[in-house]
Design a protein around this motif. Structure first.
Motif, PDB file in Angstrom:
ATOM      1  N   ILE A  34      63.313  10.596  60.770  1.00  0.00           N
ATOM      2  CA  ILE A  34      62.709  10.875  59.462  1.00  0.00           C
ATOM      3  C   ILE A  34      61.471  11.720  59.721  1.00  0.00           C
ATOM      4  O   ILE A  34      60.640  11.356  60.548  1.00  0.00           O
ATOM      5  CB  ILE A  34      62.325   9.582  58.723  1.00  0.00           C
ATOM      6  N   PHE A  35      61.367  12.837  59.008  1.00  0.00           N
ATOM      7  CA  PHE A  35      60.207  13.703  59.198  1.00  0.00           C
ATOM      8  C   PHE A  35      59.938  14.499  57.930  1.00  0.00           C
ATOM      9  O   PHE A  35      60.759  14.548  57.016  1.00  0.00           O
ATOM     10  CB  PHE A  35      60.408  14.634  60.402  1.00  0.00           C
ATOM     11  N   TYR A  36      58.768  15.120  57.893  1.00  0.00           N
ATOM     12  CA  TYR A  36      58.375  15.943  56.753  1.00  0.00           C
ATOM     13  C   TYR A  36      58.390  17.404  57.176  1.00  0.00           C
ATOM     14  O   TYR A  36      57.861  17.772  58.223  1.00  0.00           O
ATOM     15  CB  TYR A  36      56.981  15.563  56.258  1.00  0.00           C
ATOM     16  N   ASP A  37      59.018  18.237  56.356  1.00  0.00           N
ATOM     17  CA  ASP A  37      59.059  19.675  56.583  1.00  0.00           C
ATOM     18  C   ASP A  37      58.360  20.351  55.407  1.00  0.00           C
ATOM     19  O   ASP A  37      58.654  20.031  54.247  1.00  0.00           O
ATOM     20  CB  ASP A  37      60.517  20.143  56.679  1.00  0.00           C
ATOM     21  N   ASP A  38      57.427  21.248  55.696  1.00  0.00           N
ATOM     22  CA  ASP A  38      56.669  21.897  54.618  1.00  0.00           C
ATOM     23  C   ASP A  38      57.559  22.661  53.643  1.00  0.00           C
ATOM     24  O   ASP A  38      57.266  22.732  52.454  1.00  0.00           O
ATOM     25  CB  ASP A  38      55.626  22.853  55.207  1.00  0.00           C
ATOM     26  N   ALA A  39      58.650  23.217  54.117  1.00  0.00           N
ATOM     27  CA  ALA A  39      59.531  24.007  53.252  1.00  0.00           C
ATOM     28  C   ALA A  39      60.484  23.147  52.433  1.00  0.00           C
ATOM     29  O   ALA A  39      60.795  23.471  51.292  1.00  0.00           O
ATOM     30  CB  ALA A  39      60.331  24.997  54.088  1.00  0.00           C
ATOM     31  N   GLU A  40      60.956  22.026  53.013  1.00  0.00           N
ATOM     32  CA  GLU A  40      61.996  21.235  52.347  1.00  0.00           C
ATOM     33  C   GLU A  40      61.537  19.875  51.830  1.00  0.00           C
ATOM     34  O   GLU A  40      62.200  19.292  50.988  1.00  0.00           O
ATOM     35  CB  GLU A  40      63.169  21.014  53.310  1.00  0.00           C
ATOM     36  N   TRP A  42      60.679  15.740  52.561  1.00  0.00           N
ATOM     37  CA  TRP A  42      61.085  14.673  53.475  1.00  0.00           C
ATOM     38  C   TRP A  42      62.558  14.826  53.837  1.00  0.00           C
ATOM     39  O   TRP A  42      63.393  15.081  52.978  1.00  0.00           O
ATOM     40  CB  TRP A  42      60.848  13.302  52.830  1.00  0.00           C
ATOM     41  N   ILE A  43      62.845  14.634  55.111  1.00  0.00           N
ATOM     42  CA  ILE A  43      64.206  14.796  55.618  1.00  0.00           C
ATOM     43  C   ILE A  43      64.562  13.592  56.484  1.00  0.00           C
ATOM     44  O   ILE A  43      63.758  13.152  57.307  1.00  0.00           O
ATOM     45  CB  ILE A  43      64.334  16.080  56.459  1.00  0.00           C
ATOM     46  N   ILE A  56      69.803  14.286  54.854  1.00  0.00           N
ATOM     47  CA  ILE A  56      69.431  13.908  53.495  1.00  0.00           C
ATOM     48  C   ILE A  56      68.033  14.458  53.249  1.00  0.00           C
ATOM     49  O   ILE A  56      67.121  14.225  54.043  1.00  0.00           O
ATOM     50  CB  ILE A  56      69.461  12.374  53.310  1.00  0.00           C
ATOM     51  N   VAL A  57      67.848  15.187  52.140  1.00  0.00           N
ATOM     52  CA  VAL A  57      66.571  15.843  51.857  1.00  0.00           C
ATOM     53  C   VAL A  57      66.019  15.321  50.539  1.00  0.00           C
ATOM     54  O   VAL A  57      66.726  15.268  49.530  1.00  0.00           O
ATOM     55  CB  VAL A  57      66.749  17.381  51.790  1.00  0.00           C
ATOM     56  N   ALA A  79      64.170   7.086  53.144  1.00  0.00           N
ATOM     57  CA  ALA A  79      64.987   6.028  53.748  1.00  0.00           C
ATOM     58  C   ALA A  79      65.904   5.406  52.696  1.00  0.00           C
ATOM     59  O   ALA A  79      67.074   5.122  52.970  1.00  0.00           O
ATOM     60  CB  ALA A  79      64.103   4.967  54.392  1.00  0.00           C
ATOM     61  N   GLN A  80      65.392   5.205  51.483  1.00  0.00           N
ATOM     62  CA  GLN A  80      66.202   4.641  50.404  1.00  0.00           C
ATOM     63  C   GLN A  80      67.359   5.572  50.060  1.00  0.00           C
ATOM     64  O   GLN A  80      68.493   5.128  49.887  1.00  0.00           O
ATOM     65  CB  GLN A  80      65.337   4.395  49.161  1.00  0.00           C
ATOM     66  N   GLN A  81      67.086   6.875  49.984  1.00  0.00           N
ATOM     67  CA  GLN A  81      68.162   7.836  49.707  1.00  0.00           C
ATOM     68  C   GLN A  81      69.196   7.837  50.830  1.00  0.00           C
ATOM     69  O   GLN A  81      70.404   7.921  50.583  1.00  0.00           O
ATOM     70  CB  GLN A  81      67.594   9.238  49.542  1.00  0.00           C
ATOM     71  N   ALA A  82      68.715   7.747  52.083  1.00  0.00           N
ATOM     72  CA  ALA A  82      69.635   7.751  53.226  1.00  0.00           C
ATOM     73  C   ALA A  82      70.516   6.507  53.214  1.00  0.00           C
ATOM     74  O   ALA A  82      71.717   6.586  53.475  1.00  0.00           O
ATOM     75  CB  ALA A  82      68.847   7.839  54.534  1.00  0.00           C
TER      76      ALA A  82
END
Length: 136
Positions: A34-40, A42-43, A56-57, A79-82
């Protein structure tokens, strides 16, 4: 060791979405990140098997979370979406009958099984690599 279906039920009963995701992945041997991407935003990336990575984005505001609370909330939401995304796949796999290794890999009479010791791994490593360490 509990059956996979029971471990899955216990995982889904966890109060925290992050714990649910961790335990579901643990029940099946899946890797997750699980990480944060500035363009997308939370992933969550979950590796469900060889060449099977689910991504999952969670679209988020265009700025990185600056507080610990915002970070926890973002991780919880993805995490809930995943968990929701992976739950049908997990139940489908939990219903499958286990396969014996002999049936999955066929005749293995020509294979020598090594004991898992440092010396055994050195032997395997030496067999896989040439003298210069680059060949297999």
């Amino acid at each position: 060791d509990l059956p996979v279906a029971e471990r899955l039920q216990r995982a889904l009963a966890q109060p925290s979405a992050t714990s649910r995701l961790d335990q579901i992945c643990g029940a099946f041997g899946w890797g997750r990140s699980i990480f944060y991407d500035d363009a997308e935003g939370w992933i969550a990336e979950v590796t469900c098997g060889l060449h099977d990575t689910r991504r999952i984005v969670e679209r988020s505001p265009a700025r990185r979370p600056r507080t610990k609370k915002a970070n926890k909330l973002g991780r919880w939401a993805i995490a809930q979406q995943a968990v929701n995304f992976l739950q049908p796949l997990a139940w489908q796999l939990a219903k499958q009958s286990p396969v014996a290794l002999e049936a999955a890999f066929g005749d293995s009479s020509g294979i020598r099984i090594l004991e898992s010791t440092p010396e055994a791994w050195s032997t395997v490593w030496a067999a896989l690599h040439g003298k210069d360490g680059t060949e297999r």
